[in-house]
Write an enzyme that holds these catalytic residues in place. Structure first.
Site, mmCIF file in Angstrom:
data_model
loop_
_atom_site.group_PDB
_atom_site.id
_atom_site.type_symbol
_atom_site.label_atom_id
_atom_site.label_comp_id
_atom_site.label_asym_id
_atom_site.label_seq_id
_atom_site.Cartn_x
_atom_site.Cartn_y
_atom_site.Cartn_z
ATOM 1 C CG ASP A 30 15.437 46.810 -56.212
ATOM 2 O OD1 ASP A 30 15.863 47.159 -55.088
ATOM 3 O OD2 ASP A 30 15.918 45.863 -56.852
ATOM 4 C CB ILE A 31 13.149 47.379 -51.143
ATOM 5 C CG1 ILE A 31 14.190 46.264 -51.074
ATOM 6 C CG2 ILE A 31 11.746 46.810 -51.201
ATOM 7 C CD1 ILE A 31 14.139 45.466 -49.783
ATOM 8 C CG ASN A 89 22.324 40.820 -61.498
ATOM 9 O OD1 ASN A 89 23.119 41.227 -62.331
ATOM 10 N ND2 ASN A 89 21.589 41.631 -60.766
ATOM 11 C CB SER A 97 20.465 38.932 -52.922
ATOM 12 O OG SER A 97 19.481 39.802 -53.426
ATOM 13 C CG HIS A 102 15.183 38.991 -60.158
ATOM 14 N ND1 HIS A 102 15.767 37.886 -59.576
ATOM 15 C CD2 HIS A 102 15.986 40.027 -59.842
ATOM 16 C CE1 HIS A 102 16.854 38.244 -58.930
ATOM 17 N NE2 HIS A 102 17.031 39.550 -59.087
ATOM 18 C CG HIS A 104 17.610 44.128 -61.490
ATOM 19 N ND1 HIS A 104 17.495 44.653 -60.224
ATOM 20 C CD2 HIS A 104 18.089 42.869 -61.341
ATOM 21 C CE1 HIS A 104 17.890 43.752 -59.339
ATOM 22 N NE2 HIS A 104 18.251 42.659 -59.991
#
Length: 116
Positions: A30-31, A89, A97, A102, A104
């Protein structure tokens, strides 16, 4: 989908720190990590989110979790002494977003509740 960021990462059109690939999924860092280990695991095939899943998506979903487990092992956070969180999410209220399913994978430190 051409305008989907995660589809572009899967295709190699957008750079990412990929940590694992399977037949059905890609895992990358993750960025904006919230913990020392924060990896996103995405299906290679575009699926909008968990609310759009169908029984025919079962293989993709199982692979997300299996790939997440392998990444946790690679990162040294799996097992009885450590641990990690898998988070999905769905929708704007959950701060989702990118409209591409996906998971996490978060760990590498003791986690609190609520997440953060």
């Amino acid at each position: 989908m051409i305008d989907c960021l995660f589809c572009q990462i899967v295709a190699g059109d957008v750079p990412a720190d990929v940590v694992r690939r399977s037949e059905l999924s890609v895992a990358f860092r993750d960025i904006n990590p919230v913990a020392p280990v924060h990896v996103l695991v995405v299906p290679k095939r575009h699926i909008a989110n968990a609310s759009t899943l169908e029984p025919t998506d079962a293989g993709d979903v199982a692979d997300l979790f299996a790939t997440g487990r392998e990444v946790a092992r690679d990162e040294g956070i799996a097992g009885a002494e450590r641990g990690y969180r898998l988070v999905l999410n769905v929708g704007a209220d959950a701060l989702n977003s990118v409209s591409h399913l996906h998971v996490h994978l978060i760990g590498g430190r003791p986690l609190t509740w609520p997440p953060g």
